[in-house]
Scaffold this motif. Structure first.
Motif, PDB file in Angstrom:
ATOM      1  N   MET A  93       0.820  -1.213   0.000  1.00  0.00           N
ATOM      2  CA  MET A  93       0.000   0.000   0.000  1.00  0.00           C
ATOM      3  C   MET A  93       0.856   1.266   0.000  1.00  0.00           C
ATOM      4  O   MET A  93       0.492   2.267  -0.635  1.00  0.00           O
ATOM      5  N   VAL A  94       1.996   1.237   0.692  1.00  0.00           N
ATOM      6  CA  VAL A  94       2.915   2.376   0.644  1.00  0.00           C
ATOM      7  C   VAL A  94       3.420   2.576  -0.781  1.00  0.00           C
ATOM      8  O   VAL A  94       3.495   3.705  -1.285  1.00  0.00           O
ATOM      9  N   ARG A  95       3.751   1.486  -1.444  1.00  0.00           N
ATOM     10  CA  ARG A  95       4.250   1.580  -2.827  1.00  0.00           C
ATOM     11  C   ARG A  95       3.178   2.157  -3.752  1.00  0.00           C
ATOM     12  O   ARG A  95       3.455   3.051  -4.560  1.00  0.00           O
ATOM     13  N   LEU A  96       1.938   1.657  -3.646  1.00  0.00           N
ATOM     14  CA  LEU A  96       0.865   2.151  -4.513  1.00  0.00           C
ATOM     15  C   LEU A  96       0.550   3.615  -4.226  1.00  0.00           C
ATOM     16  O   LEU A  96       0.251   4.393  -5.137  1.00  0.00           O
ATOM     17  N   TYR A  97       0.650   4.001  -2.959  1.00  0.00           N
ATOM     18  CA  TYR A  97       0.419   5.396  -2.586  1.00  0.00           C
ATOM     19  C   TYR A  97       1.505   6.294  -3.177  1.00  0.00           C
ATOM     20  O   TYR A  97       1.218   7.366  -3.728  1.00  0.00           O
ATOM     21  N   ARG A  98       2.743   5.869  -3.084  1.00  0.00           N
ATOM     22  CA  ARG A  98       3.852   6.675  -3.609  1.00  0.00           C
ATOM     23  C   ARG A  98       3.814   6.768  -5.127  1.00  0.00           C
ATOM     24  O   ARG A  98       4.289   7.752  -5.712  1.00  0.00           O
ATOM     25  N   LEU A  99       3.238   5.756  -5.761  1.00  0.00           N
ATOM     26  CA  LEU A  99       3.076   5.795  -7.215  1.00  0.00           C
ATOM     27  C   LEU A  99       1.909   6.708  -7.627  1.00  0.00           C
ATOM     28  O   LEU A  99       1.701   6.954  -8.815  1.00  0.00           O
ATOM     29  N   GLY A 100       1.157   7.180  -6.654  1.00  0.00           N
ATOM     30  CA  GLY A 100       0.024   8.055  -6.957  1.00  0.00           C
ATOM     31  C   GLY A 100      -1.191   7.318  -7.471  1.00  0.00           C
ATOM     32  O   GLY A 100      -2.058   7.920  -8.117  1.00  0.00           O
ATOM     33  N   LEU A 101      -1.296   6.012  -7.165  1.00  0.00           N
ATOM     34  CA  LEU A 101      -2.392   5.200  -7.691  1.00  0.00           C
ATOM     35  C   LEU A 101      -3.558   5.082  -6.710  1.00  0.00           C
ATOM     36  O   LEU A 101      -4.646   4.645  -7.096  1.00  0.00           O
ATOM     37  N   ILE A 102      -3.330   5.436  -5.459  1.00  0.00           N
ATOM     38  CA  ILE A 102      -4.377   5.453  -4.446  1.00  0.00           C
ATOM     39  C   ILE A 102      -4.137   6.658  -3.542  1.00  0.00           C
ATOM     40  O   ILE A 102      -3.046   7.231  -3.518  1.00  0.00           O
ATOM     41  N   GLU A 103      -5.179   7.024  -2.794  1.00  0.00           N
ATOM     42  CA  GLU A 103      -5.043   8.035  -1.750  1.00  0.00           C
ATOM     43  C   GLU A 103      -5.195   7.330  -0.409  1.00  0.00           C
ATOM     44  O   GLU A 103      -5.598   6.161  -0.335  1.00  0.00           O
ATOM     45  N   ARG A 104      -4.916   8.021   0.661  1.00  0.00           N
ATOM     46  CA  ARG A 104      -5.093   7.430   1.985  1.00  0.00           C
ATOM     47  C   ARG A 104      -5.443   8.513   2.990  1.00  0.00           C
ATOM     48  O   ARG A 104      -5.189   9.692   2.763  1.00  0.00           O
ATOM     49  N   THR A 105      -6.070   8.088   4.065  1.00  0.00           N
ATOM     50  CA  THR A 105      -6.323   8.984   5.181  1.00  0.00           C
ATOM     51  C   THR A 105      -5.890   8.285   6.455  1.00  0.00           C
ATOM     52  O   THR A 105      -6.208   7.106   6.670  1.00  0.00           O
ATOM     53  N   GLN A 106      -5.142   8.994   7.285  1.00  0.00           N
ATOM     54  CA  GLN A 106      -4.686   8.445   8.555  1.00  0.00           C
ATOM     55  C   GLN A 106      -5.491   9.035   9.711  1.00  0.00           C
ATOM     56  O   GLN A 106      -5.057   9.012  10.855  1.00  0.00           O
ATOM     57  N   GLN A 107      -6.695   9.536   9.363  1.00  0.00           N
ATOM     58  CA  GLN A 107      -7.629   9.991  10.382  1.00  0.00           C
ATOM     59  C   GLN A 107      -8.209   8.799  11.146  1.00  0.00           C
ATOM     60  O   GLN A 107      -8.805   8.959  12.201  1.00  0.00           O
ATOM     61  N   TYR A 108      -8.058   7.612  10.558  1.00  0.00           N
ATOM     62  CA  TYR A 108      -8.577   6.392  11.158  1.00  0.00           C
ATOM     63  C   TYR A 108      -7.419   5.437  11.416  1.00  0.00           C
ATOM     64  O   TYR A 108      -6.373   5.515  10.775  1.00  0.00           O
ATOM     65  N   SER A 109      -7.618   4.534  12.342  1.00  0.00           N
ATOM     66  CA  SER A 109      -6.610   3.520  12.626  1.00  0.00           C
ATOM     67  C   SER A 109      -7.278   2.152  12.607  1.00  0.00           C
ATOM     68  O   SER A 109      -8.248   1.922  13.352  1.00  0.00           O
ATOM     69  N   PRO A 110      -6.820   1.232  11.749  1.00  0.00           N
ATOM     70  CA  PRO A 110      -5.706   1.386  10.801  1.00  0.00           C
ATOM     71  C   PRO A 110      -6.052   2.328   9.641  1.00  0.00           C
ATOM     72  O   PRO A 110      -7.202   2.745   9.499  1.00  0.00           O
ATOM     73  N   THR A 111      -5.066   2.607   8.826  1.00  0.00           N
ATOM     74  CA  THR A 111      -5.209   3.529   7.696  1.00  0.00           C
ATOM     75  C   THR A 111      -6.341   3.100   6.767  1.00  0.00           C
ATOM     76  O   THR A 111      -6.553   1.912   6.528  1.00  0.00           O
ATOM     77  N   VAL A 112      -7.043   4.087   6.233  1.00  0.00           N
ATOM     78  CA  VAL A 112      -8.102   3.840   5.243  1.00  0.00           C
ATOM     79  C   VAL A 112      -7.616   4.375   3.898  1.00  0.00           C
ATOM     80  O   VAL A 112      -7.093   5.490   3.809  1.00  0.00           O
TER      81      VAL A 112
END
Length: 231
Positions: free
Chosen positions: A46-65
Motif C-alpha cells: 500500500m505504501v508503494r501504490l500510494y507513492r506511485l500516486g495510484l491510491i489516496e489514503r487517510t490516517q484519520q482512522y486507525s488502521p489507515t483507510v
C-alpha cells in the motif's frame, strides 16, 4: 507505471475504486492471506501504490483507510464510515459465498429522486438491494424509502437492468435493511428483510431450511413469485 503492477496490485486498486473507502485490515483479510506476515506485506504494497500516486489514503482512522485517487469525499468525512459499513456487509457475505455483480451505491433508475440502495449484489444466486443504517430514522422516513422501491417495481424498468438473467424471467431484488432497529414498514409487492447483520440473515434462512428438512411448514420466502435461495 502499469508494467510495475502485479495482478494483485491491480485488483486492490480496482477494489478501492469500487468500495470508495477500504481499511488496511480488510485488505489484509481479502488480499494477503498467504504471506507469513500479512500485515507487513500489505503495508509494503500500500505504501508503494500510494507513492506511485495510484491510491489516496487517510490516517484519520486507525488502521489507515485507503481511497481512490479521484475520491470526492474529504479525508475526515463521516461518509468514510458509511463506505466502511458497506464493506463490512460485503465481507460478511464473503464468509458464506462471494457475491456477484456488486454495485456500491447503486442508482438503478439513473435519475435523482429514485431508489439509491447502498449496495446491490447477487448473493447465493438471489439478487438483493441493501440499505445499511448506521443511524436511527423515523418509521415514516423508512416507509418513504419502501414506497420508492414499490414505485420502481411498478415501472417495470428493473426488468432491463444489465444483471438480469437472459435465459429466464426478470427478477425484482429483495430489499434487505441492515439495522439494529426494527421498523414497522411493509409492502404487498416487494420482500423486505430486516436483520442486524448478514450472519443473522444466514441464521434465519438456515432455520427455514432445517424446518423444511424436518417436514415442518416452511415460512414463505417469496414475494410476487420471487424465490430467495440462501441455502
Amino acid at each position: 507505471m502499469s508494467f510495475r503492477l502485479s495482478q494483485r496490485d491491480k485488483d486492490i486498486i480496482g477494489f478501492i475504486n469500487q468500495f470508495r473507502a477500504v481499511d488496511r485490515d480488510s485488505l489484509v483479510e481479502l488480499f494477503f492471506k498467504q504471506p507469513k506476515s500479512p500485515i507487513n506485506a500489505c503495508n509494503s504494497v500500500m505504501v508503494r501504490l500510494y507513492r506511485l500516486g495510484l491510491i489516496e489514503r487517510t490516517q484519520q482512522y486507525s488502521p489507515t483507510v485507503y481511497l481512490p485517487v479521484d475520491a470526492k469525499i474529504k479525508k475526515n468525512s463521516q461518509k468514510i464510515l458509511h463506505f466502511l459499513s458497506i464493506l463490512d456487509v460485503y465481507k460478511q457475505m464473503c464468509t458464506y459465498s462471494v457475491p456477484k455483480h456488486v454495485i456500491v451505491e447503486d442508482k438503478p433508475t439513473g435519475r435523482k429522486g429514485g431508489i439509491e440502495p447502498d449496495l446491490f449484489c447477487i448473493f447465493k444466486g438471489s439478487p438483493f438491494w441493501f440499505e445499511i443504517q448506521r443511524n436511527q430514522y423515523s418509521e415514516q422516513k423508512m416507509q418513504a424509502k419502501i414506497n420508492l422501491y414499490e414505485e420502481f417495481f411498478f415501472s417495470d424498468e428493473w426488468k432491463t437492468l444489465q444483471w438480469q438473467p437472459e435465459e429466464r424471467a426478470a427478477i425484482f431484488p429483495s430489499f434487505i435493511l441492515i439495522t439494529r432497529v426494527r421498523y414497522a414498514v411493509s409492502s404487498e409487492h416487494i420482500r423486505i428483510i430486516q436483520v442486524a447483520s448478514i450472519h443473522e440473515l444466514m441464521e434465519k434462512y438456515k432455520g427455514s431450511a432445517k424446518q423444511q428438512r424436518d417436514g415442518r411448514p416452511k415460512p414463505s420466502v417469496s414475494s410476487g413469485g420471487i424465490k430467495i435461495n440462501l441455502t
